[in-house]
Write a protein that holds these residues in place. Structure first.
Motif, PDB file in Angstrom:
ATOM      1  N   TYR A   1       0.813  -1.213   0.000  1.00 44.88           N
ATOM      2  CA  TYR A   1       0.000   0.000   0.000  1.00 44.88           C
ATOM      3  C   TYR A   1       0.848   1.265   0.000  1.00 44.88           C
ATOM      4  O   TYR A   1       0.391   2.321  -0.405  1.00 44.88           O
ATOM      5  N   LYS A   2       2.096   1.179   0.429  1.00 42.61           N
ATOM      6  CA  LYS A   2       2.969   2.348   0.464  1.00 42.61           C
ATOM      7  C   LYS A   2       3.389   2.773  -0.942  1.00 42.61           C
ATOM      8  O   LYS A   2       3.695   3.925  -1.180  1.00 42.61           O
ATOM      9  N   LYS A   3       3.410   1.839  -1.877  1.00 41.06           N
ATOM     10  CA  LYS A   3       3.829   2.129  -3.247  1.00 41.06           C
ATOM     11  C   LYS A   3       2.637   2.311  -4.186  1.00 41.06           C
ATOM     12  O   LYS A   3       2.809   2.370  -5.388  1.00 41.06           O
ATOM     13  N   SER A   4       1.462   2.421  -3.634  1.00 38.89           N
ATOM     14  CA  SER A   4       0.257   2.558  -4.440  1.00 38.89           C
ATOM     15  C   SER A   4       0.206   3.929  -5.098  1.00 38.89           C
ATOM     16  O   SER A   4       0.631   4.928  -4.533  1.00 38.89           O
ATOM     17  N   ASN A   5      -0.325   3.952  -6.303  1.00 42.56           N
ATOM     18  CA  ASN A   5      -0.484   5.228  -6.999  1.00 42.56           C
ATOM     19  C   ASN A   5      -1.937   5.693  -6.927  1.00 42.56           C
ATOM     20  O   ASN A   5      -2.423   6.371  -7.825  1.00 42.56           O
ATOM     21  N   ALA A   6      -2.611   5.331  -5.854  1.00 43.94           N
ATOM     22  CA  ALA A   6      -4.000   5.741  -5.648  1.00 43.94           C
ATOM     23  C   ALA A   6      -4.051   7.229  -5.317  1.00 43.94           C
ATOM     24  O   ALA A   6      -3.140   7.764  -4.677  1.00 43.94           O
ATOM     25  N   PRO A   7      -5.103   7.900  -5.750  1.00 49.49           N
ATOM     26  CA  PRO A   7      -5.219   9.323  -5.439  1.00 49.49           C
ATOM     27  C   PRO A   7      -5.443   9.529  -3.945  1.00 49.49           C
ATOM     28  O   PRO A   7      -6.008   8.680  -3.265  1.00 49.49           O
ATOM     29  N   ALA A   8      -4.999  10.666  -3.442  1.00 49.75           N
ATOM     30  CA  ALA A   8      -5.136  10.950  -2.013  1.00 49.75           C
ATOM     31  C   ALA A   8      -6.527  11.460  -1.657  1.00 49.75           C
ATOM     32  O   ALA A   8      -6.903  11.479  -0.497  1.00 49.75           O
TER      33      ALA A   8
ATOM     34  N   LYS B   1      -1.407  10.669   6.050  1.00 49.75           N
ATOM     35  CA  LYS B   1      -1.346  11.202   4.683  1.00 49.75           C
ATOM     36  C   LYS B   1      -1.518  10.127   3.618  1.00 49.75           C
ATOM     37  O   LYS B   1      -1.715  10.453   2.447  1.00 49.75           O
ATOM     38  N   LEU B   2      -1.442   8.868   4.003  1.00 49.55           N
ATOM     39  CA  LEU B   2      -1.651   7.794   3.035  1.00 49.55           C
ATOM     40  C   LEU B   2      -3.076   7.847   2.494  1.00 49.55           C
ATOM     41  O   LEU B   2      -3.992   8.273   3.191  1.00 49.55           O
ATOM     42  N   PRO B   3      -3.286   7.397   1.253  1.00 54.09           N
ATOM     43  CA  PRO B   3      -4.663   7.323   0.743  1.00 54.09           C
ATOM     44  C   PRO B   3      -5.482   6.359   1.596  1.00 54.09           C
ATOM     45  O   PRO B   3      -4.952   5.406   2.169  1.00 54.09           O
ATOM     46  N   LYS B   4      -6.764   6.596   1.660  1.00 55.83           N
ATOM     47  CA  LYS B   4      -7.657   5.742   2.429  1.00 55.83           C
ATOM     48  C   LYS B   4      -7.706   4.349   1.809  1.00 55.83           C
ATOM     49  O   LYS B   4      -7.526   4.184   0.601  1.00 55.83           O
ATOM     50  N   PRO B   5      -7.956   3.319   2.629  1.00 57.86           N
ATOM     51  CA  PRO B   5      -7.989   1.946   2.117  1.00 57.86           C
ATOM     52  C   PRO B   5      -8.983   1.731   0.970  1.00 57.86           C
ATOM     53  O   PRO B   5      -8.711   0.974   0.049  1.00 57.86           O
ATOM     54  N   THR B   6     -10.110   2.423   1.000  1.00 56.93           N
ATOM     55  CA  THR B   6     -11.087   2.265  -0.091  1.00 56.93           C
ATOM     56  C   THR B   6     -10.541   2.797  -1.399  1.00 56.93           C
ATOM     57  O   THR B   6     -10.790   2.212  -2.459  1.00 56.93           O
ATOM     58  N   LEU B   7      -9.787   3.887  -1.346  1.00 52.81           N
ATOM     59  CA  LEU B   7      -9.200   4.437  -2.565  1.00 52.81           C
ATOM     60  C   LEU B   7      -8.105   3.523  -3.112  1.00 52.81           C
ATOM     61  O   LEU B   7      -7.993   3.335  -4.322  1.00 52.81           O
ATOM     62  N   ILE B   8      -7.326   2.942  -2.215  1.00 54.59           N
ATOM     63  CA  ILE B   8      -6.276   2.008  -2.641  1.00 54.59           C
ATOM     64  C   ILE B   8      -6.914   0.774  -3.274  1.00 54.59           C
ATOM     65  O   ILE B   8      -6.480   0.309  -4.328  1.00 54.59           O
TER      66      ILE B   8
ATOM     67  N   ALA C   1      -9.905   0.469  -4.666  1.00 55.02           N
ATOM     68  CA  ALA C   1     -10.527   0.813  -5.948  1.00 55.02           C
ATOM     69  C   ALA C   1      -9.472   0.938  -7.038  1.00 55.02           C
ATOM     70  O   ALA C   1      -9.673   0.466  -8.165  1.00 55.02           O
ATOM     71  N   GLN C   2      -8.335   1.526  -6.708  1.00 55.05           N
ATOM     72  CA  GLN C   2      -7.255   1.662  -7.693  1.00 55.05           C
ATOM     73  C   GLN C   2      -6.697   0.292  -8.073  1.00 55.05           C
ATOM     74  O   GLN C   2      -6.428   0.025  -9.244  1.00 55.05           O
ATOM     75  N   GLU C   3      -6.526  -0.590  -7.102  1.00 52.18           N
ATOM     76  CA  GLU C   3      -6.056  -1.946  -7.387  1.00 52.18           C
ATOM     77  C   GLU C   3      -7.039  -2.678  -8.290  1.00 52.18           C
ATOM     78  O   GLU C   3      -6.638  -3.388  -9.202  1.00 52.18           O
ATOM     79  N   TYR C   4      -8.319  -2.498  -8.043  1.00 50.34           N
ATOM     80  CA  TYR C   4      -9.344  -3.159  -8.864  1.00 50.34           C
ATOM     81  C   TYR C   4      -9.284  -2.644 -10.300  1.00 50.34           C
ATOM     82  O   TYR C   4      -9.349  -3.431 -11.248  1.00 50.34           O
ATOM     83  N   VAL C   5      -9.159  -1.336 -10.461  1.00 49.41           N
ATOM     84  CA  VAL C   5      -9.090  -0.738 -11.803  1.00 49.41           C
ATOM     85  C   VAL C   5      -7.866  -1.245 -12.547  1.00 49.41           C
ATOM     86  O   VAL C   5      -7.914  -1.520 -13.751  1.00 49.41           O
ATOM     87  N   GLU C   6      -6.743  -1.397 -11.840  1.00 49.88           N
ATOM     88  CA  GLU C   6      -5.501  -1.851 -12.460  1.00 49.88           C
ATOM     89  C   GLU C   6      -5.465  -3.362 -12.663  1.00 49.88           C
ATOM     90  O   GLU C   6      -4.520  -3.883 -13.244  1.00 49.88           O
ATOM     91  N   GLY C   7      -6.460  -4.081 -12.171  1.00 56.69           N
ATOM     92  CA  GLY C   7      -6.514  -5.526 -12.342  1.00 56.69           C
ATOM     93  C   GLY C   7      -5.617  -6.292 -11.395  1.00 56.69           C
ATOM     94  O   GLY C   7      -5.235  -7.434 -11.669  1.00 56.69           O
ATOM     95  N   LYS C   8      -5.302  -5.726 -10.261  1.00 50.58           N
ATOM     96  CA  LYS C   8      -4.406  -6.364  -9.298  1.00 50.58           C
ATOM     97  C   LYS C   8      -5.153  -7.122  -8.206  1.00 50.58           C
ATOM     98  O   LYS C   8      -4.530  -7.696  -7.319  1.00 50.58           O
ATOM     99  N   VAL C   9      -6.477  -7.136  -8.260  1.00 49.28           N
ATOM    100  CA  VAL C   9      -7.276  -7.820  -7.248  1.00 49.28           C
ATOM    101  C   VAL C   9      -7.769  -9.140  -7.822  1.00 49.28           C
ATOM    102  O   VAL C   9      -8.395  -9.168  -8.875  1.00 49.28           O
TER     103      VAL C   9
END
Length: 111
Positions: free
Chosen positions: A3-10, A81-88, A90-98
């Motif tokens: 989650y630290k390397k996620s490119n999810a929006p803040a 300051k990390l993005p919220k877990p829901t945003l991370i 959702a980003q993983e789902y969009v990128e196909g990592k889930v």
């Protein structure tokens, strides 16, 4: 996924739900998948934060120690300051990592 390397929006962004549910065909199933992944990420973040803050645990209250723990404050600020877990999630789902599967659908395909 780290989650630290996620490119999810803040902050929150608007997403096209029809595009998100294209894989599953069901909006509610997609939301459930993202929600379960968000819970997993939340538990992982909480566990990491607890481990790092455990180093600073003091079992006696001392007013001077409160002002001396700048490291502890910096660690807390970093996690805030990390993005919220829901945003991370959702980003993983969009990128196909889930990875997900629905046993009920698999059972229907076999019959």
């Amino acid at each position: 996924m780290d989650y630290k390397k996620s490119n999810a929006p803040a902050n929150t962004i608007t997403r096209d739900m029809m595009q998100l549910c294209a894989d599953t065909g069901n909006v509610y199933e997609t939301v459930a998948i993202i929600g379960k992944r968000a819970n997993q990420i939340s538990v992982e973040i909480k566990s990491d934060l607890s481990k790092k803050l455990q180093e600073f645990a003091s079992y006696s209250d001392n007013l001077e120690e409160v002002f001396e723990n700048r490291e502890q404050i910096e660690i807390s600020r970093y996690y805030e300051k990390l993005p919220k877990p829901t945003l991370i999630a959702a980003q993983e789902y969009v990128e196909g990592k889930v990875y997900y599967r629905n046993p009920a659908k698999e059972k229907e395909k076999l019959q």
